[in-house]
Design a protein around this motif. Structure first.
Motif, PDB file in Angstrom:
ATOM      1  N   SER A   1      12.019 -11.197   0.553  1.00 30.06           N
ATOM      2  CA  SER A   1      11.892 -12.565   1.043  1.00 30.06           C
ATOM      3  C   SER A   1      13.238 -13.273   1.044  1.00 30.06           C
ATOM      4  O   SER A   1      13.568 -14.013   1.977  1.00 30.06           O
ATOM      5  CB  SER A   1      10.889 -13.329   0.181  1.00 30.06           C
ATOM      6  OG  SER A   1      10.771 -14.660   0.610  1.00 30.06           O
TER       7      SER A   1
ATOM      8  N   ILE B   1       2.329   0.034   1.863  1.00 29.47           N
ATOM      9  CA  ILE B   1       1.831  -1.213   1.257  1.00 29.47           C
ATOM     10  C   ILE B   1       0.305  -1.268   1.333  1.00 29.47           C
ATOM     11  O   ILE B   1      -0.368  -1.608   0.346  1.00 29.47           O
ATOM     12  CB  ILE B   1       2.445  -2.434   1.967  1.00 29.47           C
ATOM     13  CG1 ILE B   1       3.966  -2.467   1.751  1.00 29.47           C
ATOM     14  CG2 ILE B   1       1.815  -3.727   1.462  1.00 29.47           C
ATOM     15  CD1 ILE B   1       4.684  -3.481   2.627  1.00 29.47           C
TER      16      ILE B   1
ATOM     17  N   VAL C   1       5.334  -6.815  -5.846  1.00 27.29           N
ATOM     18  CA  VAL C   1       5.631  -8.257  -5.901  1.00 27.29           C
ATOM     19  C   VAL C   1       7.132  -8.483  -6.054  1.00 27.29           C
ATOM     20  O   VAL C   1       7.719  -9.344  -5.370  1.00 27.29           O
ATOM     21  CB  VAL C   1       4.861  -8.918  -7.054  1.00 27.29           C
ATOM     22  CG1 VAL C   1       5.366 -10.343  -7.294  1.00 27.29           C
ATOM     23  CG2 VAL C   1       3.373  -8.946  -6.755  1.00 27.29           C
TER      24      VAL C   1
ATOM     25  N   THR D   1       3.045  -9.209   3.913  1.00 29.88           N
ATOM     26  CA  THR D   1       4.043  -8.536   3.079  1.00 29.88           C
ATOM     27  C   THR D   1       4.873  -7.594   3.941  1.00 29.88           C
ATOM     28  O   THR D   1       6.107  -7.535   3.814  1.00 29.88           O
ATOM     29  CB  THR D   1       3.347  -7.750   1.952  1.00 29.88           C
ATOM     30  OG1 THR D   1       2.561  -8.642   1.162  1.00 29.88           O
ATOM     31  CG2 THR D   1       4.378  -7.055   1.065  1.00 29.88           C
TER      32      THR D   1
ATOM     33  N   TRP E   1       8.961  -7.645   4.771  1.00 31.43           N
ATOM     34  CA  TRP E   1       9.805  -6.443   4.649  1.00 31.43           C
ATOM     35  C   TRP E   1      10.506  -6.138   5.968  1.00 31.43           C
ATOM     36  O   TRP E   1      11.677  -5.748   5.976  1.00 31.43           O
ATOM     37  CB  TRP E   1       8.944  -5.260   4.228  1.00 31.43           C
ATOM     38  CG  TRP E   1       8.516  -5.269   2.785  1.00 31.43           C
ATOM     39  CD1 TRP E   1       8.314  -6.376   1.995  1.00 31.43           C
ATOM     40  CD2 TRP E   1       8.231  -4.145   1.965  1.00 31.43           C
ATOM     41  NE1 TRP E   1       7.911  -6.002   0.740  1.00 31.43           N
ATOM     42  CE2 TRP E   1       7.837  -4.630   0.692  1.00 31.43           C
ATOM     43  CE3 TRP E   1       8.220  -2.777   2.182  1.00 31.43           C
ATOM     44  CZ2 TRP E   1       7.489  -3.788  -0.351  1.00 31.43           C
ATOM     45  CZ3 TRP E   1       7.856  -1.917   1.140  1.00 31.43           C
ATOM     46  CH2 TRP E   1       7.505  -2.424  -0.121  1.00 31.43           C
TER      47      TRP E   1
ATOM     48  N   THR F   1       8.923  -7.512  -2.843  1.00 31.61           N
ATOM     49  CA  THR F   1       8.669  -8.514  -1.806  1.00 31.61           C
ATOM     50  C   THR F   1       9.462  -9.783  -2.062  1.00 31.61           C
ATOM     51  O   THR F   1       9.945 -10.430  -1.116  1.00 31.61           O
ATOM     52  CB  THR F   1       7.168  -8.833  -1.722  1.00 31.61           C
ATOM     53  OG1 THR F   1       6.443  -7.617  -1.485  1.00 31.61           O
ATOM     54  CG2 THR F   1       6.864  -9.811  -0.606  1.00 31.61           C
TER      55      THR F   1
END
Length: 813
Positions: free
Chosen positions: A38, A370, A31, A264, A268, A34
């Protein structure tokens, strides 16, 4: 002989325990990563500068860079054309065209504008002994009589025929030159939009169709299409994969969380483009939707195995641990082969391919990590699946199809071999029909406005794509030395170029001298020609005294007068035709400058003139051929590297052949289809083969790793029984994966670029054939081998170890 290091025994058991015992730590870490990714993904930018395909040390690149240093960057002119009979008869229309020309000239980022409303006339001033450059229009005409006089004067100047207007067709253009900073920056988009708004207002007022072209405009439209299509592909990929997952699993969680996992991976991937200092190009725009398409099968295999194991004993954590142990290695090898399909582009000498290969291969493996972490962790925190959630494992249609596959591979292998052989032979014939050819706007459909406008300019003005010829006389003042011999040779060169309809009228220092000769003879149009030696001397004297527009020729001749250029616009005839034309022109141009007809001999080496052909158009077409060659090498490299992976897994040359053929045969069939359907071999279509081979090898690995696990676990079963077991268990996931991949890549068929459409359709077809081949042809090959040899080669440990544990050891969480 190479020595490889073996994986430690029980590595995947250790990994399963590590993941399931540290769920919250790993979940928090992903998390946080990510969230950081982001923030970086928001900084992603599209590439506005010309994407360099050729390496810096390529001779064509070096020649083009030298040309730009001497004469500036080409490809900076945007052209607007219209065909109307009323421009020189309607006073208000001409005056509005005058206002529009000056409004465009005063726009930000615009260096110069040329149109019928702001051109110059050249005249001689005998009293001062110099040329004077005077604007034909100092002010807007006030009445029709003045407009008629302006029209008469413009039509008496052959210099502008073919550049500003076409007397034959009644067409006229406005040539807008961008400054170099604006043409290679995001400002270009806003400038083009602003110009179009102004021009469309004129178009609507006088009900005349406007045509737009030139490299700044084409690049702007294409870059905008790229960004729009990346968003469209992401949306379509998400919708299609979600629908297919819903159809397969008929449950909310197995749809929601795989989508979270792949998105996700998308975040990335976009962040990695920024972190590596790259920008969005045609190729890198494919990566985010590709991550969705390639990442979902990871989740499908993990979930299918989880449901299969849970149905056996009803222990959720034990099922998840077994899933990581048994599917982890299969997915790892499958994702490695997929990553290889992309990573081979890093071995080319093209920067654009290197960026695409590096980013895509890194993110294929990143998405695998992931998936392997998040899917087991998320489903360990969710309630265990109910019986209705596992019905997809026994869906009648899929079970019937796999039963048919099992039957035919067991009993009808000769039919399978016969059909395969026939398809290969037909495909080999189709391959002989393939042509390698590329166009500047190759990816745009024939109905696209950019393509149609290019054809307009080609039919009225010869083309809009920049093509340059540089002439090096090898000595200062060589252009004008020896009584102007170089100029006369230059005229012969231009006459040669006029023999080829793909070129526009050439523009060079020679045209300026002809213009000057007309001025010397009081503006009589018949004197627009190369002057005699005495007139040339007069022109030289008038030019020396001229102060106004003294540097009018600086764009066509350097300060030492050793170098000059011929500027031509050409039609988009494609790389093959262009090469044929160049092969004809080069020796003929060389003979014009370096062969003495009087002596019937070539000039000595130290007296020769160097003629070189360059320009952004030629660089693009040369780059197309360069990419084709490099991509063919990449396909070969991908096959070799994946074959090495297969050997590391099985330590058997026989198994390498068995493992690679089912993925190679679909590639041959695809090549045959390209030949039969006249799909050209070009960068966008050659990308298909290394990518498709890497992905299709996944199916091979899913099947063979499962086979190797089962042959070690069920030592009492024969080869036929084990093959049947593998087909019925792994086949479900392979069918799901094939459908996901085929439908996922099919989203590219909605592209506005024909090359991207072909890529999507051909990869989808190739992958469907490849997974069918892996389900039908691969087990047929295995069953045809002598059972003793196959069992021995499978039972031996390869360099990459396959665990045979059945997940009996529970994981303490």
């Amino acid at each position: 002989m190479f020595t490889f290091v073996e994986y430690p025994t029980g590595m995947w058991s250790i990994l399963a325990k590590l993941i399931l015992r540290n769920r919250f730590i790993l979940l928090t870490a992903i998390v946080l990563i990510t969230a950081f990714m982001s923030s970086q993904a928001r900084k992603i930018r599209i590439a506005y500068s010309w994407t360099q395909v050729l390496p810096n040390d390529d001779s064509a690149t070096i020649e083009y860079d030298n040309f730009k240093k001497q004469f500036g960057q080409d490809g900076t002119v945007m052209v607007i054309g219209m065909q109307t009979d009323s421009l020189f008869t309607n006073l208000q229309e001409f005056n509005d065209w005058y206002d529009l020309t000056h409004a465009v000239k005063n726009s930000s980022g615009i260096q110069d504008v040329l149109s019928a409303a702001n051109i110059y006339n050249l005249s001689k001033n005998d009293s001062l002994g110099k040329f004077e450059f005077n604007p034909i229009l100092k002010n807007k005409p006030h009445n029709k009589h003045e407009l008629d006089s302006i029209r008469k004067l413009i039509y008496s100047l052959p210099f502008y025929d073919g550049f500003v207007l076409s007397k034959k067709t009644g067409s006229t253009i406005m040539a807008i030159t961008f400054n170099e900073q604006a043409v290679n920056s995001p400002r270009r988009v806003h400038i083009v939009d602003s110009l179009r708004t102004k021009i469309e207002d004129f178009s609507k007022k006088y009900h005349v169709s406007m045509h737009y072209s030139g490299m700044p405009y084409i690049r702007t439209i294409i870059s905008r299409k790229i960004m729009k299509e990346m968003i469209m592909f992401l949306t379509l990929a998400a919708i299609i994969t979600a629908l297919i997952l819903s159809f397969f699993f008929r449950s909310f969680f197995p749809v929601l969380f795989p989508m979270i996992v792949v998105f996700t991976g998308v975040v990335w991937s976009m962040a990695s483009i920024t972190l590596l200092g790259y920008q969005i190009t045609v190729l890198t725009s494919y990566i985010p939707p590709l991550i969705i398409v390639i990442g979902v099968p990871n989740c499908i295999l993990l979930l299918n195995k989880y449901h299969t194991e849970y149905r056996k004993h009803g222990n959720k954590m034990r099922a998840l641990a077994t899933t990581i142990k048994k599917i982890g290695i299969s997915l790892f090898l499958a994702n490695v082969t997929t990553a290889i399909g992309f990573a081979v582009f890093c071995f080319t000498r093209s920067q654009v391919l290197f960026e695409f290969g590096l980013v895509s291969s890194l993110n294929v493996m990143g998405t695998y990590i992931i998936s392997l972490i998040l899917i087991p962790i998320i489903f360990s925190l969710l309630p265990p699946p109910k019986d209705k959630h596992m019905h997809h494992l026994e869906r009648k249609l899929i079970v019937s199809f796999l039963g048919w596959v099992d039957k035919y591979t067991q009993k009808n292998r000769r039919i399978i071999y016969g059909i395969t052989t026939l398809l290969v032979l037909i495909s080999v014939y189709g391959m002989t029909r393939i042509k390698a050819i590329g166009y500047i706007v190759d990816d745009l459909p024939k109905t696209d406005p950019v393509y149609e406008d290019m054809r307009y300019f080609e039919s009225h003005f010869g083309g809009v794509l920049p093509f340059e010829i540089k002439i090096d006389t090898r000595k200062p003042n060589g252009v004008f030395a020896n009584e102007g011999k170089t100029l006369y040779k230059l005229e012969r060169l231009e006459k040669l170029l006029k023999q080829y309809p793909i070129f526009s009228r050439p523009l060079s220092v020679l045209e300026g001298i002809k213009f000057a000769n007309q001025a010397v003879h009081d503006g009589e149009a018949k004197y627009f020609l190369l002057p005699t030696l005495s007139d040339l001397q007069s022109i030289s004297q008038y030019s020396k005294e001229a102060k106004q527009k003294q540097n009018v020729f600086k764009a066509f001749i350097d300060s030492t007068k050793q170098y000059t250029r011929v500027d031509i616009q050409m039609a988009d005839v494609g790389s093959v035709k262009m090469k044929e034309v160049l092969d004809e022109i080069r020796p003929r141009a060389d003979s014009i400058f370096n062969y003495s007809a009087a002596n019937k001999a070539w000039l000595p080496a130290d007296q020769r003139t160097d003629i070189s052909f360059t320009g952004s158009c030629l660089i693009f077409l040369r780059g197309n051929d360069f990419l084709v060659g490099n991509l063919i090498e990449s396909v070969i490299l991908a096959v070799v590297l994946i074959a090495i992976i297969m050997f590391m897994l099985f330590m058997s040359p026989r198994m390498v052949i068995i493992a690679t053929l089912p993925s190679l045969i679909p590639l041959l069939i695809t090549l045959g289809l390209m030949g039969f359907f006249n799909i050209h071999l070009k960068p966008s279509t050659i990308l298909i083969f290394s990518i498709a081979f890497g992905i299709s090898s996944d199916g091979t690995l899913y099947f063979l790793t499962k086979y190797k696990q089962e042959i070690k676990h069920f030592k009492n079963l024969n080869i036929s029984e084990i093959v049947s077991l593998v087909i019925r268990e792994t086949g479900v996931s392979m069918v799901y994966t094939a459908i996901i991949l085929a439908c996922g890549f099919m989203i590219f068929s909605f592209s506005g670029f024909e090359g991207t459409r072909a890529l999507g359709i051909l990869i989808s077809v190739t992958l469907l054939m490849a997974y069918c081949s892996n389900l039908i042809l691969l087990p047929s090959f295995m069953l045809a081998m002598e059972q003793r040899i196959l069992r021995k080669s499978m039972a031996e440990e390869g360099i990459i170890e396959i665990e045979d544990t059945d997940g009996d050891d529970a994981v303490d969480v």
